[in-house]
Design a protein around this motif. Structure first.
Motif, PDB file in Angstrom:
ATOM      1  N   ASN A 167      60.602 -45.250  35.051  1.00  8.78           N
ATOM      2  CA  ASN A 167      61.507 -45.917  34.315  1.00  8.78           C
ATOM      3  C   ASN A 167      60.825 -46.122  32.800  1.00  8.78           C
ATOM      4  O   ASN A 167      61.689 -46.745  32.271  1.00  8.78           O
ATOM      5  N   ALA A 168      59.620 -45.918  32.424  1.00  3.69           N
ATOM      6  CA  ALA A 168      59.228 -45.858  31.124  1.00  3.69           C
ATOM      7  C   ALA A 168      59.097 -47.446  30.925  1.00  3.69           C
ATOM      8  O   ALA A 168      59.465 -47.874  29.800  1.00  3.69           O
ATOM      9  N   THR A 169      58.832 -48.293  31.875  1.00  2.00           N
ATOM     10  CA  THR A 169      58.650 -49.550  31.587  1.00  2.00           C
ATOM     11  C   THR A 169      57.733 -50.314  30.901  1.00  2.00           C
ATOM     12  O   THR A 169      56.625 -49.660  31.150  1.00  2.00           O
ATOM     13  N   VAL A 170      58.117 -51.133  29.887  1.00  2.00           N
ATOM     14  CA  VAL A 170      57.020 -51.695  29.173  1.00  2.00           C
ATOM     15  C   VAL A 170      56.794 -53.100  29.656  1.00  2.00           C
ATOM     16  O   VAL A 170      57.551 -53.993  30.143  1.00  2.00           O
ATOM     17  N   PHE A 171      55.476 -53.401  30.378  1.00  2.00           N
ATOM     18  CA  PHE A 171      55.343 -54.675  31.073  1.00  2.00           C
ATOM     19  C   PHE A 171      54.065 -55.237  30.648  1.00  2.00           C
ATOM     20  O   PHE A 171      53.139 -54.811  30.207  1.00  2.00           O
TER      21      PHE A 171
ATOM     22  N   ILE B 194      52.336 -49.632  29.220  1.00  2.00           N
ATOM     23  CA  ILE B 194      53.344 -48.745  29.665  1.00  2.00           C
ATOM     24  C   ILE B 194      52.303 -47.622  30.610  1.00  2.00           C
ATOM     25  O   ILE B 194      51.178 -47.488  30.270  1.00  2.00           O
ATOM     26  N   VAL B 195      52.941 -47.299  31.759  1.00  3.80           N
ATOM     27  CA  VAL B 195      52.203 -46.491  32.557  1.00  3.80           C
ATOM     28  C   VAL B 195      52.390 -45.000  31.934  1.00  3.80           C
ATOM     29  O   VAL B 195      53.283 -44.446  31.651  1.00  3.80           O
ATOM     30  N   HIS B 196      51.266 -44.361  31.807  1.00  2.66           N
ATOM     31  CA  HIS B 196      50.993 -43.012  31.061  1.00  2.66           C
ATOM     32  C   HIS B 196      50.864 -41.865  32.242  1.00  2.66           C
ATOM     33  O   HIS B 196      51.344 -40.966  32.173  1.00  2.66           O
ATOM     34  N   ASN B 197      50.190 -42.174  33.393  1.00  2.99           N
ATOM     35  CA  ASN B 197      49.820 -41.238  34.446  1.00  2.99           C
ATOM     36  C   ASN B 197      49.433 -41.863  35.649  1.00  2.99           C
ATOM     37  O   ASN B 197      48.771 -42.964  35.470  1.00  2.99           O
ATOM     38  N   VAL B 198      50.013 -41.374  36.727  1.00  2.00           N
ATOM     39  CA  VAL B 198      49.331 -41.649  38.202  1.00  2.00           C
ATOM     40  C   VAL B 198      48.893 -40.345  38.801  1.00  2.00           C
ATOM     41  O   VAL B 198      49.614 -39.457  39.036  1.00  2.00           O
ATOM     42  N   GLN B 199      47.659 -40.217  39.066  1.00  5.00           N
ATOM     43  CA  GLN B 199      47.137 -39.214  39.921  1.00  5.00           C
ATOM     44  C   GLN B 199      46.409 -39.853  41.034  1.00  5.00           C
ATOM     45  O   GLN B 199      45.666 -40.604  41.231  1.00  5.00           O
TER      46      GLN B 199
ATOM     47  N   GLY C 290      48.525 -49.454  25.903  1.00  8.46           N
ATOM     48  CA  GLY C 290      49.175 -50.373  25.212  1.00  8.46           C
ATOM     49  C   GLY C 290      48.393 -51.285  24.378  1.00  8.46           C
ATOM     50  O   GLY C 290      47.611 -50.462  23.571  1.00  8.46           O
ATOM     51  N   THR C 291      48.737 -52.352  23.939  1.00 13.41           N
ATOM     52  CA  THR C 291      48.096 -53.245  23.084  1.00 13.41           C
ATOM     53  C   THR C 291      47.687 -54.544  23.693  1.00 13.41           C
ATOM     54  O   THR C 291      48.313 -55.151  24.557  1.00 13.41           O
ATOM     55  N   LEU C 292      46.789 -55.175  23.128  1.00 13.94           N
ATOM     56  CA  LEU C 292      46.267 -56.509  23.429  1.00 13.94           C
ATOM     57  C   LEU C 292      47.280 -57.681  22.677  1.00 13.94           C
ATOM     58  O   LEU C 292      47.472 -57.442  21.716  1.00 13.94           O
ATOM     59  N   LYS C 293      47.603 -58.505  23.464  1.00 17.36           N
ATOM     60  CA  LYS C 293      48.694 -59.451  23.097  1.00 17.36           C
ATOM     61  C   LYS C 293      47.871 -60.641  22.498  1.00 17.36           C
ATOM     62  O   LYS C 293      46.697 -60.946  22.932  1.00 17.36           O
ATOM     63  N   ILE C 294      48.336 -61.104  21.581  1.00 12.57           N
ATOM     64  CA  ILE C 294      47.739 -62.149  20.509  1.00 12.57           C
ATOM     65  C   ILE C 294      47.859 -63.413  21.662  1.00 12.57           C
ATOM     66  O   ILE C 294      48.573 -63.842  22.180  1.00 12.57           O
ATOM     67  N   LYS C 295      46.550 -63.989  21.859  1.00  6.59           N
ATOM     68  CA  LYS C 295      46.482 -64.943  22.499  1.00  6.59           C
ATOM     69  C   LYS C 295      46.938 -66.212  21.790  1.00  6.59           C
ATOM     70  O   LYS C 295      46.754 -66.687  20.817  1.00  6.59           O
TER      71      LYS C 295
END
Length: 141
Positions: free
Chosen positions: A57-61, A80-85, A97-102
């Motif tokens: 689903n290309a979900t951002v979470f 976002i999930v880039h790969n599952v192996q 992804g990115t680190l969210k501002i605390k």
């Protein structure tokens, strides 16, 4: 780039925190202009369907990860999930992804909420210490 050991990993959902036990994990700060991070989770195969669905689903979470020391507060990321192996009885999940501002005023907001809840003085320190480590979502977030 800097690489760190990931000690724990949680998926943040609207219903709360869903922990995923890790066999191993690393986090890479790419130190680029986009402030990108890569998280690699190595875990039991039973969790594959969760990450396959997020990938499809290309979900951002939002997630939380404890880095380097068990005493560190969980770091919040948006990924976002880039790969599952699949690797034997395990899976490798690659997240980008990115680190969210605390929240800089988290402690003050938490204390205000605990006082508004009427937490007794004998339980206040215990609840405050627990919630500072667990970082539950605050009402005004």
């Amino acid at each position: 780039m800097k690489t760190f050991k990931m000690l724990s990993f949680d998926l943040v959902t609207k219903d709360g925190i869903q922990p995923f036990p890790l066999v191993d994990g690393i986090i890479i700060n790419q130190e680029n202009s986009h402030q990108s991070w890569i998280l690699e989770l190595f875990m039991d195969r039973q969790y594959r369907s969760t990450f396959d669905e997020l990938l499809a689903n290309a979900t951002v979470f939002n997630v939380r990860a404890v880095i380097s020391s068990p005493d560190n507060e969980p770091a919040p990321f948006q990924v976002i999930v880039h790969n599952v192996q699949e690797i034997g009885e395990h899976i490798s999940v690659l997240l980008k992804g990115t680190l969210k501002i605390k929240r800089s005023k988290y402690a003050e907001q938490l204390l205000a909420e605990l006082l508004a809840e009427g937490v007794s003085l004998d339980k206040l320190l215990e609840r405050f210490s627990h919630d500072m480590k667990e970082r539950p979502k605050l009402k005004n977030d």
